[in-house]
Enzyme design. Structure first.
Site, short mmCIF file in Angstrom:
data_model
loop_
_atom_site.label_atom_id
_atom_site.label_comp_id
_atom_site.label_asym_id
_atom_site.label_seq_id
_atom_site.Cartn_x
_atom_site.Cartn_y
_atom_site.Cartn_z
N GLU A 23 0.85 -1.18 0.00
CA GLU A 23 0.00 0.00 0.00
C GLU A 23 0.88 1.23 0.00
O GLU A 23 1.92 1.27 0.66
CB GLU A 23 -0.88 0.01 1.25
N LYS A 54 -10.05 1.68 -2.76
CA LYS A 54 -10.33 1.24 -1.40
C LYS A 54 -11.80 1.48 -1.06
O LYS A 54 -12.28 2.61 -1.17
CB LYS A 54 -9.44 2.01 -0.44
N CYS A 68 -5.84 -2.84 2.57
CA CYS A 68 -5.66 -2.58 4.00
C CYS A 68 -6.92 -2.81 4.84
O CYS A 68 -7.28 -3.95 5.12
CB CYS A 68 -5.11 -1.17 4.17
C1 LIG Z 1 -4.56 4.64 1.83
O1 LIG Z 1 -5.10 4.51 3.10
C2 LIG Z 1 -4.25 4.76 4.17
C3 LIG Z 1 -4.91 4.46 5.48
O2 LIG Z 1 -5.52 3.20 5.48
C4 LIG Z 1 -3.76 6.18 4.06
O3 LIG Z 1 -3.02 6.57 5.16
C5 LIG Z 1 -2.92 6.22 2.83
O4 LIG Z 1 -2.37 7.47 2.67
C6 LIG Z 1 -3.70 5.83 1.64
N1 LIG Z 1 -2.78 5.57 0.59
C7 LIG Z 1 -3.00 5.73 -0.70
C8 LIG Z 1 -1.88 5.47 -1.60
O5 LIG Z 1 -4.05 6.08 -1.16
#
Ligand SMILES: *[C@@H]1O[C@H](CO)[C@@H](O)[C@H](O)[C@H]1NC(C)=O
Ligand SMILES: *[C@@H]1O[C@H](CO)[C@@H](O)[C@H](O)[C@H]1NC(C)=O
Length: 281
Positions: A45, A117, A158
């Protein structure tokens, strides 16, 4: 090796605040994994930018026109692998919205799937912790599966792993594995990271893999690491600690069938007394 078995590689990448460096590092590791026989390769991620919603506006890109997608297409093609490219912050041109998005490429270098997500992580315990993804991000509204010659594979990001429905829908729709790029922290990591993967695996008798960034104690977010592959029987097949690493494991659909024969929960559900959550998908 038949189409029943293939090697998967989880790249626990060291992520910096330099996007170009991150992409080059990802390229090097994916090529190495391919050289070592991996057919499906997973990145963590947020592998191209620091972790945290405050970094979003600066690092976000359009999909498919951004530089990361261009680089990833080339990486998948050069390596000749299916590439589940962790997640990157996505900016949508038509709406100015941001998404946490995983892109998937085939060995020809084509973008074949995109998972935004679905479950955003919002938490606010007064005086303790506040983390509101929804202030910056919009949720995706789709389940994501893609086809390979080995079988169908589902993708979540995640926090998505905490919602059993997503994995169950994937399994009911014929997926052999759920892949979660993720970055649990130093509290939820030791408590839940492996447990959730094993739970989703046993619930559905599928392979489950989660791929985290390596821990960087100089960064603002400390990831748990421990990228892991779990079998349909709930066994940890391959894992690591928190340093940069490539975790290799075998996915064997013959074994998956054996597990389902041994304990036939997959085929003995009672949809006459409760609902099939995959209905309608
Ligand atoms: C995705 O989600 C996380 C928390 O679950 C966040 O902190 C993060 O910045 C996000 N990352 C992306 C690449 O979108
Ligand atoms: C990790 O996240 C959980 C859930 O949001 C939170 O309760 C905890 O304080 C965080 N731990 C660290 C070390 O940041």
């Amino acid at each position: 090796m038949s189409n029943n078995t293939f090697k998967i590689a989880l790249i626990q990448l060291h992520v910096t605040d330099d996007k170009e460096k991150n992409l080059n590092n990802a390229r090097e590791k994916v090529l190495l994994a391919s050289k070592n026989g991996a057919k499906v390769v997973v990145l963590p991620e947020c592998f191209n930018s620091p972790y945290g919603t405050n970094f979003f506006p600066q690092y976000a890109e359009y999909i498919p026109d951004g530089e990361s997608v261009k680089a990833l297409k080339d990486i998948a093609k050069t390596a000749g692998v299916y590439l589940i490219a962790g997640s990157i912050p996505e900016k949508e041109a038509s709406s100015d919205k941001f998404y946490n998005t995983s892109t998937v490429y085939n060995p020809q270098g084509e973008l074949i799937a995109k998972h935004r997500k679905v479950h955003l992580f919002d938490i606010d315990i007064p005086g303790k912790i506040r983390f509101q993804e929804s202030e910056i991000l919009s949720p995706g509204n789709q389940v994501t599966h893609f086809e390979t010659e080995y079988g169908k594979i589902g993708v979540g990001i995640c926090y998505d792993i905490r919602f059993p429905e997503l994995a169950m829908i994937a399994a009911r729709k014929g997926c052999i594995a759920m892949i979660y790029p993720g970055a649990f922290n130093m509290t939820t990591g030791p408590l839940h990271w492996e447990l959730l993967q094993r739970a989703r695996a046993i619930d559905n008798q599928i392979y489950v893999a989660a791929c985290s960034p390596a821990r960087d104690t100089t960064a603002s977010y400390h990831a748990w690491g421990h990228s892991t592959l779990v079998s349909p029987n709930g066994e940890v097949i391959a894992t690591t600690e928190h340093e940069p690493a490539i975790v290799y494991g075998e996915i064997d659909t013959g074994y998956l069938k054996e597990v389902r024969q041994g304990i036939p929960t997959y085929s003995q559900r009672r949809f006459d007394i409760y609902k099939d959550v995959s209905e309608g998908f």
